[in-house]
Design a protein around this motif. Structure first.
Motif, PDB file in Angstrom:
ATOM      1  N   LEU A 265       0.824  -1.216   0.000  1.00 11.71           N
ATOM      2  CA  LEU A 265       0.000   0.000   0.000  1.00 11.71           C
ATOM      3  C   LEU A 265       0.857   1.265   0.000  1.00 11.71           C
ATOM      4  O   LEU A 265       2.064   1.207   0.216  1.00 11.71           O
ATOM      5  CB  LEU A 265      -0.912  -0.019   1.231  1.00 11.71           C
ATOM      6  N   ASP A 266       0.187   2.368  -0.247  1.00  7.30           N
ATOM      7  CA  ASP A 266       0.798   3.706  -0.161  1.00  7.30           C
ATOM      8  C   ASP A 266       1.962   3.883  -1.117  1.00  7.30           C
ATOM      9  O   ASP A 266       2.924   4.594  -0.822  1.00  7.30           O
ATOM     10  CB  ASP A 266       1.250   4.007   1.274  1.00  7.30           C
ATOM     11  N   GLY A 267       1.926   3.206  -2.270  1.00 10.75           N
ATOM     12  CA  GLY A 267       2.962   3.364  -3.285  1.00 10.75           C
ATOM     13  C   GLY A 267       4.245   2.591  -3.024  1.00 10.75           C
ATOM     14  O   GLY A 267       5.212   2.740  -3.767  1.00 10.75           O
ATOM     15  N   ALA A 268       4.280   1.778  -1.995  1.00 11.70           N
ATOM     16  CA  ALA A 268       5.486   0.997  -1.695  1.00 11.70           C
ATOM     17  C   ALA A 268       5.741  -0.018  -2.814  1.00 11.70           C
ATOM     18  O   ALA A 268       4.801  -0.591  -3.366  1.00 11.70           O
ATOM     19  CB  ALA A 268       5.352   0.279  -0.360  1.00 11.70           C
ATOM     20  N   THR A 269       7.013  -0.232  -3.130  1.00 14.26           N
ATOM     21  CA  THR A 269       7.379  -1.189  -4.172  1.00 14.26           C
ATOM     22  C   THR A 269       8.047  -2.435  -3.616  1.00 14.26           C
ATOM     23  O   THR A 269       8.212  -3.416  -4.327  1.00 14.26           O
ATOM     24  CB  THR A 269       8.301  -0.536  -5.220  1.00 14.26           C
ATOM     25  N   GLU A 270       8.458  -2.383  -2.355  1.00 15.27           N
ATOM     26  CA  GLU A 270       9.017  -3.571  -1.716  1.00 15.27           C
ATOM     27  C   GLU A 270       8.747  -3.513  -0.223  1.00 15.27           C
ATOM     28  O   GLU A 270       8.562  -2.452   0.364  1.00 15.27           O
ATOM     29  CB  GLU A 270      10.503  -3.733  -1.998  1.00 15.27           C
ATOM     30  N   ALA A 271       8.699  -4.700   0.373  1.00 15.50           N
ATOM     31  CA  ALA A 271       8.409  -4.809   1.796  1.00 15.50           C
ATOM     32  C   ALA A 271       9.576  -4.296   2.633  1.00 15.50           C
ATOM     33  O   ALA A 271      10.725  -4.333   2.207  1.00 15.50           O
ATOM     34  CB  ALA A 271       8.115  -6.262   2.148  1.00 15.50           C
ATOM     35  N   GLY A 272       9.275  -3.840   3.849  1.00 13.61           N
ATOM     36  CA  GLY A 272      10.270  -3.359   4.790  1.00 13.61           C
ATOM     37  C   GLY A 272       9.571  -2.764   6.000  1.00 13.61           C
ATOM     38  O   GLY A 272       8.345  -2.587   5.996  1.00 13.61           O
ATOM     39  N   VAL A 273      10.327  -2.442   7.028  1.00 16.35           N
ATOM     40  CA  VAL A 273       9.744  -1.869   8.244  1.00 16.35           C
ATOM     41  C   VAL A 273       8.953  -0.610   7.893  1.00 16.35           C
ATOM     42  O   VAL A 273       9.433   0.247   7.146  1.00 16.35           O
ATOM     43  CB  VAL A 273      10.838  -1.557   9.294  1.00 16.35           C
ATOM     44  N   GLY A 274       7.737  -0.541   8.409  1.00 15.21           N
ATOM     45  CA  GLY A 274       6.876   0.605   8.158  1.00 15.21           C
ATOM     46  C   GLY A 274       6.009   0.482   6.922  1.00 15.21           C
ATOM     47  O   GLY A 274       5.080   1.270   6.736  1.00 15.21           O
ATOM     48  N   VAL A 275       6.260  -0.495   6.076  1.00 13.69           N
ATOM     49  CA  VAL A 275       5.471  -0.698   4.858  1.00 13.69           C
ATOM     50  C   VAL A 275       4.196  -1.451   5.222  1.00 13.69           C
ATOM     51  O   VAL A 275       4.213  -2.395   6.006  1.00 13.69           O
ATOM     52  CB  VAL A 275       6.288  -1.470   3.796  1.00 13.69           C
ATOM     53  N   ARG A 276       3.097  -1.010   4.622  1.00  9.22           N
ATOM     54  CA  ARG A 276       1.815  -1.667   4.855  1.00  9.22           C
ATOM     55  C   ARG A 276       1.442  -2.523   3.646  1.00  9.22           C
ATOM     56  O   ARG A 276       1.773  -2.189   2.519  1.00  9.22           O
ATOM     57  CB  ARG A 276       0.726  -0.637   5.125  1.00  9.22           C
ATOM     58  N   SER A 277       0.740  -3.617   3.943  1.00  4.90           N
ATOM     59  CA  SER A 277       0.282  -4.506   2.879  1.00  4.90           C
ATOM     60  C   SER A 277      -1.186  -4.831   3.076  1.00  4.90           C
ATOM     61  O   SER A 277      -1.736  -4.687   4.171  1.00  4.90           O
ATOM     62  CB  SER A 277       1.109  -5.794   2.844  1.00  4.90           C
ATOM     63  N   LEU A 278      -1.810  -5.298   1.999  1.00 10.73           N
ATOM     64  CA  LEU A 278      -3.191  -5.754   2.032  1.00 10.73           C
ATOM     65  C   LEU A 278      -3.238  -7.159   1.472  1.00 10.73           C
ATOM     66  O   LEU A 278      -2.750  -7.403   0.361  1.00 10.73           O
ATOM     67  CB  LEU A 278      -4.087  -4.834   1.199  1.00 10.73           C
ATOM     68  N   CYS A 279      -3.799  -8.082   2.229  1.00  5.14           N
ATOM     69  CA  CYS A 279      -4.034  -9.448   1.767  1.00  5.14           C
ATOM     70  C   CYS A 279      -5.513  -9.739   1.958  1.00  5.14           C
ATOM     71  O   CYS A 279      -6.059  -9.520   3.047  1.00  5.14           O
ATOM     72  CB  CYS A 279      -3.186 -10.449   2.557  1.00  5.14           C
ATOM     73  N   VAL A 280      -6.154 -10.211   0.884  1.00  6.99           N
ATOM     74  CA  VAL A 280      -7.582 -10.521   0.915  1.00  6.99           C
ATOM     75  C   VAL A 280      -7.740 -12.014   0.687  1.00  6.99           C
ATOM     76  O   VAL A 280      -7.195 -12.560  -0.282  1.00  6.99           O
ATOM     77  CB  VAL A 280      -8.355  -9.724  -0.158  1.00  6.99           C
ATOM     78  N   GLY A 281      -8.477 -12.665   1.569  1.00  6.22           N
ATOM     79  CA  GLY A 281      -8.688 -14.101   1.466  1.00  6.22           C
ATOM     80  C   GLY A 281      -9.560 -14.478   0.282  1.00  6.22           C
ATOM     81  O   GLY A 281     -10.159 -13.635  -0.388  1.00  6.22           O
ATOM     82  N   THR A 282      -9.629 -15.772   0.050  1.00  4.91           N
ATOM     83  CA  THR A 282     -10.547 -16.310  -0.950  1.00  4.91           C
ATOM     84  C   THR A 282     -11.898 -16.525  -0.285  1.00  4.91           C
ATOM     85  O   THR A 282     -12.098 -16.169   0.874  1.00  4.91           O
ATOM     86  CB  THR A 282     -10.022 -17.641  -1.512  1.00  4.91           C
TER      87      THR A 282
ATOM     88  N   VAL B 269       6.684  -4.569  11.128  1.00  7.24           N
ATOM     89  CA  VAL B 269       7.311  -3.986  12.313  1.00  7.24           C
ATOM     90  C   VAL B 269       8.735  -4.524  12.512  1.00  7.24           C
ATOM     91  O   VAL B 269       9.489  -3.995  13.329  1.00  7.24           O
ATOM     92  CB  VAL B 269       6.466  -4.226  13.580  1.00  7.24           C
ATOM     93  N   ARG B 270       9.078  -5.564  11.765  1.00  3.01           N
ATOM     94  CA  ARG B 270      10.440  -6.116  11.779  1.00  3.01           C
ATOM     95  C   ARG B 270      10.694  -6.719  10.411  1.00  3.01           C
ATOM     96  O   ARG B 270       9.818  -7.358   9.831  1.00  3.01           O
ATOM     97  CB  ARG B 270      10.566  -7.169  12.868  1.00  3.01           C
ATOM     98  N   PHE B 271      11.915  -6.532   9.894  1.00  2.00           N
ATOM     99  CA  PHE B 271      12.225  -7.024   8.558  1.00  2.00           C
ATOM    100  C   PHE B 271      13.729  -7.230   8.448  1.00  2.00           C
ATOM    101  O   PHE B 271      14.487  -6.286   8.288  1.00  2.00           O
ATOM    102  CB  PHE B 271      11.755  -6.003   7.504  1.00  2.00           C
ATOM    103  N   GLU B 272      14.155  -8.487   8.588  1.00  3.81           N
ATOM    104  CA  GLU B 272      15.558  -8.855   8.485  1.00  3.81           C
ATOM    105  C   GLU B 272      15.679  -9.894   7.380  1.00  3.81           C
ATOM    106  O   GLU B 272      15.440 -11.083   7.623  1.00  3.81           O
ATOM    107  CB  GLU B 272      16.068  -9.417   9.811  1.00  3.81           C
ATOM    108  N   PRO B 273      16.012  -9.462   6.145  1.00  2.00           N
ATOM    109  CA  PRO B 273      16.028 -10.368   5.004  1.00  2.00           C
ATOM    110  C   PRO B 273      16.767 -11.684   5.267  1.00  2.00           C
ATOM    111  O   PRO B 273      17.847 -11.702   5.853  1.00  2.00           O
ATOM    112  CB  PRO B 273      16.723  -9.550   3.915  1.00  2.00           C
ATOM    113  N   GLY B 274      16.106 -12.764   4.842  1.00  2.00           N
ATOM    114  CA  GLY B 274      16.676 -14.092   5.012  1.00  2.00           C
ATOM    115  C   GLY B 274      16.491 -14.681   6.396  1.00  2.00           C
ATOM    116  O   GLY B 274      16.796 -15.847   6.618  1.00  2.00           O
ATOM    117  N   ARG B 275      15.978 -13.897   7.346  1.00  2.00           N
ATOM    118  CA  ARG B 275      15.854 -14.376   8.731  1.00  2.00           C
ATOM    119  C   ARG B 275      14.440 -14.291   9.285  1.00  2.00           C
ATOM    120  O   ARG B 275      13.849 -15.292   9.647  1.00  2.00           O
ATOM    121  CB  ARG B 275      16.783 -13.574   9.647  1.00  2.00           C
ATOM    122  N   VAL B 276      13.928 -13.065   9.399  1.00  2.00           N
ATOM    123  CA  VAL B 276      12.657 -12.887  10.099  1.00  2.00           C
ATOM    124  C   VAL B 276      11.935 -11.632   9.610  1.00  2.00           C
ATOM    125  O   VAL B 276      12.564 -10.628   9.275  1.00  2.00           O
ATOM    126  CB  VAL B 276      12.878 -12.816  11.637  1.00  2.00           C
ATOM    127  N   ALA B 277      10.619 -11.724   9.587  1.00  2.00           N
ATOM    128  CA  ALA B 277       9.775 -10.559   9.326  1.00  2.00           C
ATOM    129  C   ALA B 277       8.553 -10.677  10.230  1.00  2.00           C
ATOM    130  O   ALA B 277       8.082 -11.781  10.508  1.00  2.00           O
ATOM    131  CB  ALA B 277       9.347 -10.502   7.863  1.00  2.00           C
TER     132      ALA B 277
END
Length: 145
Positions: A40-57, A70-78
């Motif tokens: 959301l909000d024009g973000a092009t990649e995930a990272g701390v502070g980035v918002r996403s929208l997921c809609v179920g089936t 709120v946490r984003f450590e590539p290859g380890r944890v998000a």
């Protein structure tokens, strides 16, 4: 607050798994429980502070879940926390961890916490969330096989 944890072994490196999970342009290639996934909000990649929208089936009642990383450590944890108010959820947060198991094998663990609205739904919702998380991680494992 109910909590659940589900793990799978994946035939791919931690980096490859992490990158696929958090690539919203490719999310629907493997995540069989979503009908829509985007940043959301024009973000092009995930990272701390980035918002996403997921809609179920339809199985997930097409619930829209907006979260913020709120946490984003590539290859380890998000980790993400719910930012909207979908039906039945008072609070939701999840962490996805990757742990190497050899050169091209990794363990993926999803841990979630939530509070239901109304509270009496928590047992049923925990069973459903655990099942959906297992289905989602199995789909991820299948994608890499």
């Amino acid at each position: 607050m109910p909590r659940g944890s589900v793990s799978v072994e994946v035939e791919a490196s931690c980096t490859a798994v992490f990158n696929l999970i958090h690539d919203y342009g490719r999310r629907l290639e493997w995540d069989t429980l979503l009908s829509k996934a985007c940043l959301l909000d024009g973000a092009t990649e995930a990272g701390v502070g980035v918002r996403s929208l997921c809609v179920g089936t339809w199985q997930g009642l097409f619930l829209p879940m907006e979260t913020e990383y709120v946490r984003f450590e590539p290859g380890r944890v998000a980790a993400v926390s719910l930012t909207n108010n979908p039906p039945f959820f008072d609070h939701f947060a999840a962490t996805i961890r990757q742990k190497p198991h050899g050169e091209n094998r990794s363990q993926v663990t999803c841990i979630y916490f939530f509070r239901a609205r109304p509270k009496l739904l928590e047992y049923l919702m925990n069973q459903m969330l655990r099942r959906e998380t297992q289905i989602r991680l199995n789909a991820l494992r299948f994608y890499f096989s």
